[in-house]
Design a protein around this motif. Structure first.
Motif, PDB file in Angstrom:
ATOM      1  N   ALA A   1      47.801  44.606  30.284  1.00 47.07           N
ATOM      2  CA  ALA A   1      48.778  44.179  29.281  1.00 47.07           C
ATOM      3  C   ALA A   1      48.068  43.789  27.983  1.00 47.07           C
ATOM      4  O   ALA A   1      48.536  44.130  26.884  1.00 47.07           O
ATOM      5  N   GLY A   2      46.945  43.112  28.080  1.00 47.39           N
ATOM      6  CA  GLY A   2      46.182  42.735  26.892  1.00 47.39           C
ATOM      7  C   GLY A   2      45.654  43.940  26.147  1.00 47.39           C
ATOM      8  O   GLY A   2      45.713  43.999  24.909  1.00 47.39           O
ATOM      9  N   VAL A   3      45.154  44.912  26.877  1.00 52.76           N
ATOM     10  CA  VAL A   3      44.667  46.145  26.246  1.00 52.76           C
ATOM     11  C   VAL A   3      45.814  46.832  25.508  1.00 52.76           C
ATOM     12  O   VAL A   3      45.664  47.286  24.370  1.00 52.76           O
ATOM     13  N   TRP A   4      46.967  46.886  26.140  1.00 51.81           N
ATOM     14  CA  TRP A   4      48.133  47.519  25.518  1.00 51.81           C
ATOM     15  C   TRP A   4      48.544  46.766  24.251  1.00 51.81           C
ATOM     16  O   TRP A   4      48.838  47.386  23.216  1.00 51.81           O
ATOM     17  N   LEU A   5      48.562  45.439  24.312  1.00 53.08           N
ATOM     18  CA  LEU A   5      48.933  44.645  23.128  1.00 53.08           C
ATOM     19  C   LEU A   5      47.958  44.871  21.978  1.00 53.08           C
ATOM     20  O   LEU A   5      48.361  45.009  20.833  1.00 53.08           O
ATOM     21  N   ILE A   6      46.668  44.897  22.285  1.00 47.64           N
ATOM     22  CA  ILE A   6      45.663  45.125  21.246  1.00 47.64           C
ATOM     23  C   ILE A   6      45.809  46.531  20.657  1.00 47.64           C
ATOM     24  O   ILE A   6      45.756  46.729  19.446  1.00 47.64           O
TER      25      ILE A   6
ATOM     26  N   ARG B   1      43.635  38.775  42.079  1.00 49.51           N
ATOM     27  CA  ARG B   1      42.818  39.754  41.346  1.00 49.51           C
ATOM     28  C   ARG B   1      43.701  40.886  40.809  1.00 49.51           C
ATOM     29  O   ARG B   1      43.504  41.357  39.688  1.00 49.51           O
ATOM     30  N   LEU B   2      44.660  41.284  41.606  1.00 49.02           N
ATOM     31  CA  LEU B   2      45.594  42.322  41.167  1.00 49.02           C
ATOM     32  C   LEU B   2      46.415  41.832  39.978  1.00 49.02           C
ATOM     33  O   LEU B   2      46.608  42.551  39.000  1.00 49.02           O
ATOM     34  N   ALA B   3      46.880  40.582  40.047  1.00 47.86           N
ATOM     35  CA  ALA B   3      47.639  40.002  38.932  1.00 47.86           C
ATOM     36  C   ALA B   3      46.770  39.923  37.676  1.00 47.86           C
ATOM     37  O   ALA B   3      47.223  40.238  36.575  1.00 47.86           O
ATOM     38  N   GLY B   4      45.516  39.534  37.832  1.00 45.85           N
ATOM     39  CA  GLY B   4      44.596  39.488  36.693  1.00 45.85           C
ATOM     40  C   GLY B   4      44.390  40.862  36.087  1.00 45.85           C
ATOM     41  O   GLY B   4      44.311  41.004  34.859  1.00 45.85           O
ATOM     42  N   SER B   5      44.326  41.875  36.931  1.00 42.97           N
ATOM     43  CA  SER B   5      44.171  43.246  36.447  1.00 42.97           C
ATOM     44  C   SER B   5      45.369  43.675  35.610  1.00 42.97           C
ATOM     45  O   SER B   5      45.212  44.328  34.580  1.00 42.97           O
ATOM     46  N   LEU B   6      46.543  43.284  36.049  1.00 46.53           N
ATOM     47  CA  LEU B   6      47.744  43.613  35.278  1.00 46.53           C
ATOM     48  C   LEU B   6      47.732  42.898  33.924  1.00 46.53           C
ATOM     49  O   LEU B   6      48.149  43.472  32.909  1.00 46.53           O
ATOM     50  N   LEU B   7      47.225  41.680  33.897  1.00 45.31           N
ATOM     51  CA  LEU B   7      47.104  40.954  32.632  1.00 45.31           C
ATOM     52  C   LEU B   7      46.090  41.627  31.704  1.00 45.31           C
ATOM     53  O   LEU B   7      46.305  41.706  30.490  1.00 45.31           O
ATOM     54  N   VAL B   8      44.989  42.113  32.266  1.00 42.47           N
ATOM     55  CA  VAL B   8      43.997  42.835  31.464  1.00 42.47           C
ATOM     56  C   VAL B   8      44.641  44.074  30.844  1.00 42.47           C
ATOM     57  O   VAL B   8      44.497  44.333  29.645  1.00 42.47           O
TER      58      VAL B   8
ATOM     59  N   LEU C   1      36.126  48.613  15.696  1.00 41.99           N
ATOM     60  CA  LEU C   1      35.503  48.120  16.923  1.00 41.99           C
ATOM     61  C   LEU C   1      36.445  47.200  17.697  1.00 41.99           C
ATOM     62  O   LEU C   1      36.512  47.250  18.925  1.00 41.99           O
ATOM     63  N   SER C   2      37.206  46.385  16.980  1.00 44.45           N
ATOM     64  CA  SER C   2      38.121  45.449  17.640  1.00 44.45           C
ATOM     65  C   SER C   2      39.239  46.160  18.396  1.00 44.45           C
ATOM     66  O   SER C   2      39.834  45.594  19.311  1.00 44.45           O
ATOM     67  N   LYS C   3      39.528  47.395  18.026  1.00 44.84           N
ATOM     68  CA  LYS C   3      40.520  48.183  18.761  1.00 44.84           C
ATOM     69  C   LYS C   3      39.872  49.062  19.817  1.00 44.84           C
ATOM     70  O   LYS C   3      40.458  49.341  20.845  1.00 44.84           O
ATOM     71  N   ALA C   4      38.646  49.494  19.559  1.00 48.33           N
ATOM     72  CA  ALA C   4      37.967  50.408  20.481  1.00 48.33           C
ATOM     73  C   ALA C   4      37.476  49.686  21.726  1.00 48.33           C
ATOM     74  O   ALA C   4      37.619  50.198  22.841  1.00 48.33           O
ATOM     75  N   PHE C   5      36.901  48.512  21.547  1.00 50.52           N
ATOM     76  CA  PHE C   5      36.253  47.851  22.673  1.00 50.52           C
ATOM     77  C   PHE C   5      37.199  47.523  23.835  1.00 50.52           C
ATOM     78  O   PHE C   5      36.810  47.684  24.989  1.00 50.52           O
ATOM     79  N   PRO C   6      38.434  47.094  23.583  1.00 49.00           N
ATOM     80  CA  PRO C   6      39.326  46.849  24.723  1.00 49.00           C
ATOM     81  C   PRO C   6      39.558  48.072  25.608  1.00 49.00           C
ATOM     82  O   PRO C   6      39.896  47.937  26.779  1.00 49.00           O
ATOM     83  N   LEU C   7      39.342  49.255  25.056  1.00 52.79           N
ATOM     84  CA  LEU C   7      39.455  50.474  25.865  1.00 52.79           C
ATOM     85  C   LEU C   7      38.523  50.418  27.071  1.00 52.79           C
ATOM     86  O   LEU C   7      38.866  50.863  28.162  1.00 52.79           O
ATOM     87  N   SER C   8      37.353  49.818  26.887  1.00 55.27           N
ATOM     88  CA  SER C   8      36.403  49.724  27.994  1.00 55.27           C
ATOM     89  C   SER C   8      36.881  48.757  29.073  1.00 55.27           C
ATOM     90  O   SER C   8      36.450  48.838  30.223  1.00 55.27           O
ATOM     91  N   ALA C   9      37.782  47.837  28.738  1.00 55.32           N
ATOM     92  CA  ALA C   9      38.292  46.882  29.727  1.00 55.32           C
ATOM     93  C   ALA C   9      39.129  47.565  30.806  1.00 55.32           C
ATOM     94  O   ALA C   9      39.262  47.053  31.916  1.00 55.32           O
ATOM     95  N   ILE C  10      39.663  48.720  30.487  1.00 51.86           N
ATOM     96  CA  ILE C  10      40.422  49.477  31.494  1.00 51.86           C
ATOM     97  C   ILE C  10      39.520  49.818  32.674  1.00 51.86           C
ATOM     98  O   ILE C  10      39.966  49.907  33.810  1.00 51.86           O
ATOM     99  N   SER C  11      38.219  49.968  32.396  1.00 56.56           N
ATOM    100  CA  SER C  11      37.255  50.275  33.463  1.00 56.56           C
ATOM    101  C   SER C  11      37.271  49.216  34.551  1.00 56.56           C
ATOM    102  O   SER C  11      37.119  49.534  35.726  1.00 56.56           O
TER     103      SER C  11
END
Length: 121
Positions: free
Chosen positions: A108-113, A99-106, A69-79
């Motif tokens: 990046a976080g999904v990729w790291l996870i 907002r665009l910069a925050g999106s790039l951080l999101v 679940l800890s790996k699956a749930f960040p997938l939804s953050a791409i939405s």
């Protein structure tokens, strides 16, 4: 670690589609006047959103059966990022630089996870 299966990418895409369809049904119902609930429930946009949610649920259950679940749930953050981009294009909503910069951080976080390996042991 399991490799990303292409079907899993349908989760953020279907989440995005659902939100866009719900937004459109809300816009149409808002213009219609006092019968907004009936207008929404009978809207083809709303029915399409329900269909997208059902398909997304089925795929999500597959994702959850194959991933932690800890790996699956960040997938939804791409939405979140997809929704902002499509809302900017389709509904002409603002997309400020912060907002665009925050999106790039999101993203990046999904990729790291997604690429983090489990500790040994």
């Amino acid at each position: 670690m399991r490799a990303l299966r292409p079907i899993w990418l349908m989760v953020p895409l279907l989440n995005m589609a659902q939100q866009i369809l719900l937004k459109q049904s809300a816009i149409d119902a808002d213009r219609a006047g006092g019968t907004w609930l009936i207008d929404i429930l009978s809207s083809h946009w709303f029915l399409a959103a329900i269909g997208a949610e059902i398909v997304c649920f089925a795929i999500w259950m597959t994702v959850l059966s194959e991933l932690d679940l800890s790996k699956a749930f960040p997938l939804s953050a791409i939405s979140y990022v997809l929704i902002m981009g499509v809302a900017w294009i389709v509904f002409d909503e603002p997309l400020p630089l912060l907002r665009l910069a925050g999106s790039l951080l999101v993203l990046a976080g999904v990729w790291l996870i997604a690429t983090a390996s489990r500790p040994a042991g």
